[in-house]
Design a protein around this motif. Structure first.
Motif, PDB file in Angstrom:
ATOM      1  N   ALA A  94     -19.905  23.703 -76.487  1.00 57.15           N
ATOM      2  CA  ALA A  94     -21.241  23.568 -77.075  1.00 57.15           C
ATOM      3  C   ALA A  94     -22.069  22.430 -76.474  1.00 57.15           C
ATOM      4  O   ALA A  94     -23.284  22.546 -76.349  1.00 57.15           O
ATOM      5  CB  ALA A  94     -21.137  23.394 -78.590  1.00 57.15           C
ATOM      6  N   ARG A  95     -21.441  21.340 -76.096  1.00 58.83           N
ATOM      7  CA  ARG A  95     -22.189  20.195 -75.563  1.00 58.83           C
ATOM      8  C   ARG A  95     -22.271  20.187 -74.039  1.00 58.83           C
ATOM      9  O   ARG A  95     -22.784  19.259 -73.452  1.00 58.83           O
ATOM     10  CB  ARG A  95     -21.548  18.897 -76.059  1.00 58.83           C
ATOM     11  CG  ARG A  95     -21.574  18.785 -77.560  1.00 58.83           C
ATOM     12  CD  ARG A  95     -20.942  17.549 -78.091  1.00 58.83           C
ATOM     13  NE  ARG A  95     -19.988  16.967 -77.162  1.00 58.83           N
ATOM     14  CZ  ARG A  95     -19.525  15.735 -77.234  1.00 58.83           C
ATOM     15  NH1 ARG A  95     -19.907  14.959 -78.188  1.00 58.83           N
ATOM     16  NH2 ARG A  95     -18.658  15.283 -76.369  1.00 58.83           N
ATOM     17  N   CYS A  96     -21.795  21.221 -73.388  1.00 55.08           N
ATOM     18  CA  CYS A  96     -21.733  21.280 -71.919  1.00 55.08           C
ATOM     19  C   CYS A  96     -23.033  21.832 -71.336  1.00 55.08           C
ATOM     20  O   CYS A  96     -23.084  22.986 -70.907  1.00 55.08           O
ATOM     21  CB  CYS A  96     -20.557  22.139 -71.476  1.00 55.08           C
ATOM     22  SG  CYS A  96     -18.973  21.528 -71.965  1.00 55.08           S
ATOM     23  N   GLU A  97     -24.058  21.028 -71.298  1.00 54.84           N
ATOM     24  CA  GLU A  97     -25.360  21.463 -70.794  1.00 54.84           C
ATOM     25  C   GLU A  97     -25.341  21.766 -69.298  1.00 54.84           C
ATOM     26  O   GLU A  97     -26.139  22.562 -68.814  1.00 54.84           O
ATOM     27  CB  GLU A  97     -26.410  20.403 -71.099  1.00 54.84           C
ATOM     28  CG  GLU A  97     -26.595  20.173 -72.585  1.00 54.84           C
ATOM     29  CD  GLU A  97     -27.402  18.929 -72.886  1.00 54.84           C
ATOM     30  OE1 GLU A  97     -27.898  18.275 -71.939  1.00 54.84           O
ATOM     31  OE2 GLU A  97     -27.538  18.604 -74.071  1.00 54.84           O
ATOM     32  N   LYS A  98     -24.426  21.144 -68.543  1.00 49.54           N
ATOM     33  CA  LYS A  98     -24.365  21.321 -67.090  1.00 49.54           C
ATOM     34  C   LYS A  98     -23.292  22.308 -66.641  1.00 49.54           C
ATOM     35  O   LYS A  98     -23.127  22.552 -65.458  1.00 49.54           O
ATOM     36  CB  LYS A  98     -24.093  19.969 -66.415  1.00 49.54           C
ATOM     37  CG  LYS A  98     -25.156  18.925 -66.654  1.00 49.54           C
ATOM     38  CD  LYS A  98     -24.748  17.613 -65.996  1.00 49.54           C
ATOM     39  CE  LYS A  98     -25.686  16.491 -66.332  1.00 49.54           C
ATOM     40  NZ  LYS A  98     -25.191  15.218 -65.801  1.00 49.54           N
ATOM     41  N   LEU A  99     -22.555  22.884 -67.578  1.00 47.21           N
ATOM     42  CA  LEU A  99     -21.438  23.771 -67.242  1.00 47.21           C
ATOM     43  C   LEU A  99     -21.932  24.987 -66.459  1.00 47.21           C
ATOM     44  O   LEU A  99     -22.846  25.682 -66.889  1.00 47.21           O
ATOM     45  CB  LEU A  99     -20.714  24.225 -68.506  1.00 47.21           C
ATOM     46  CG  LEU A  99     -19.463  25.079 -68.300  1.00 47.21           C
ATOM     47  CD1 LEU A  99     -18.366  24.273 -67.607  1.00 47.21           C
ATOM     48  CD2 LEU A  99     -18.958  25.613 -69.631  1.00 47.21           C
ATOM     49  N   THR A 100     -21.316  25.216 -65.289  1.00 46.73           N
ATOM     50  CA  THR A 100     -21.685  26.372 -64.462  1.00 46.73           C
ATOM     51  C   THR A 100     -20.520  27.341 -64.271  1.00 46.73           C
ATOM     52  O   THR A 100     -20.742  28.537 -64.120  1.00 46.73           O
ATOM     53  CB  THR A 100     -22.175  25.931 -63.070  1.00 46.73           C
ATOM     54  OG1 THR A 100     -21.129  25.201 -62.416  1.00 46.73           O
ATOM     55  CG2 THR A 100     -23.429  25.095 -63.160  1.00 46.73           C
ATOM     56  N   THR A 101     -19.264  26.827 -64.274  1.00 46.56           N
ATOM     57  CA  THR A 101     -18.128  27.675 -63.937  1.00 46.56           C
ATOM     58  C   THR A 101     -16.894  27.297 -64.754  1.00 46.56           C
ATOM     59  O   THR A 101     -16.590  26.123 -64.918  1.00 46.56           O
ATOM     60  CB  THR A 101     -17.782  27.555 -62.439  1.00 46.56           C
ATOM     61  OG1 THR A 101     -18.959  27.740 -61.673  1.00 46.56           O
ATOM     62  CG2 THR A 101     -16.758  28.592 -62.024  1.00 46.56           C
ATOM     63  N   VAL A 102     -16.205  28.332 -65.238  1.00 45.66           N
ATOM     64  CA  VAL A 102     -14.905  28.168 -65.878  1.00 45.66           C
ATOM     65  C   VAL A 102     -13.907  28.967 -65.060  1.00 45.66           C
ATOM     66  O   VAL A 102     -14.127  30.143 -64.771  1.00 45.66           O
ATOM     67  CB  VAL A 102     -14.909  28.666 -67.341  1.00 45.66           C
ATOM     68  CG1 VAL A 102     -13.500  28.628 -67.925  1.00 45.66           C
ATOM     69  CG2 VAL A 102     -15.871  27.863 -68.192  1.00 45.66           C
ATOM     70  N   TYR A 103     -12.821  28.319 -64.645  1.00 47.47           N
ATOM     71  CA  TYR A 103     -11.724  28.981 -63.935  1.00 47.47           C
ATOM     72  C   TYR A 103     -10.570  29.117 -64.922  1.00 47.47           C
ATOM     73  O   TYR A 103     -10.087  28.125 -65.447  1.00 47.47           O
ATOM     74  CB  TYR A 103     -11.267  28.167 -62.728  1.00 47.47           C
ATOM     75  CG  TYR A 103     -12.342  27.992 -61.686  1.00 47.47           C
ATOM     76  CD1 TYR A 103     -12.559  28.961 -60.715  1.00 47.47           C
ATOM     77  CD2 TYR A 103     -13.138  26.852 -61.669  1.00 47.47           C
ATOM     78  CE1 TYR A 103     -13.546  28.810 -59.758  1.00 47.47           C
ATOM     79  CE2 TYR A 103     -14.132  26.685 -60.716  1.00 47.47           C
ATOM     80  CZ  TYR A 103     -14.329  27.670 -59.768  1.00 47.47           C
ATOM     81  OH  TYR A 103     -15.308  27.521 -58.832  1.00 47.47           O
TER      82      TYR A 103
END
Length: 188
Positions: A94-103
């Motif tokens: 929820a707080r990951c505003e910069k998250l682009t990729t999950v492996y």
């Protein structure tokens, strides 16, 4: 007043006991966690500021199986998650505003069972599911038909599809692979 008692065991490792409910949380490096009743580690918080992080498969010998709500902070851009994780709360990111990729080291079916939330504008990379030739994340009768069509040469599978269709890893797609796929579908 603060009812929490802290014990520093060694560098980058501490134990916090909440005297109100006698629960115990621990910190190993940048991850705060607790051990559940099944002796599995549950990640409660990421306290680092790295952009690219990797959730460990084990912490102090305990398998890491769960990630709770709002674990990751705003600095996180990519996360590597092991397939030992079987539950990820809907708001873990929820707080990951910069998250682009999950492996995720498991397959897409495992990911969908572990995480039921939504992530907008985030790429999820999972290991492919053996037998899921049509790339839907599960082996179905459609995949059996595709494999059979390849065997009788009415359909040509791509290199990626051939890898997924080769159920017994003998580097060829034949009737044995179709039988294995059908067995998986029938027996679950």
């Amino acid at each position: 007043t603060d009812t929490n008692v802290y014990f520093n065991v060694r560098d980058a490792y501490s134990i916090k006991i909440n005297e109100d409910d006698n629960t115990e949380t621990e910190q190993k490096g940048t991850f705060v966690y607790r051990i559940n009743e099944d002796y599995q580690a549950v990640i409660l918080k990421y306290k680092g500021n790295e952009a690219n992080i990797e959730v460990p498969e084990k912490i102090n010998g305990y398998p890491v199986t769960e990630i709770t709500d709002e674990v990751f902070n705003e600095s996180v851009e990519t996360v590597k998650i092991p397939e030992t994780i079987t539950k990820i709360d809907d708001n873990a990111f929820a707080r990951c505003e910069k998250l682009t990729t999950v492996y995720y080291s498991g397959n897409s079916q495992q990911w969908n069972e572990a995480f039921t939330g939504t992530l907008e504008d985030v790429t999820i990379n999972c290991e492919p599911v053996k037998g899921a030739i049509n790339s839907d994340g599960k082996s179905s009768i459609i995949d059996v038909v595709l494999a059979r069509a390849h065997i009788v040469k009415t359909k040509t599978l791509t290199e990626d599809q051939l890898v997924l269709a080769d159920m017994n890893d003998d580097n060829k797609v034949n009737i044995t692979d179709v039988v294995i796929m059908r067995s998986i579908i029938v027996n679950g």
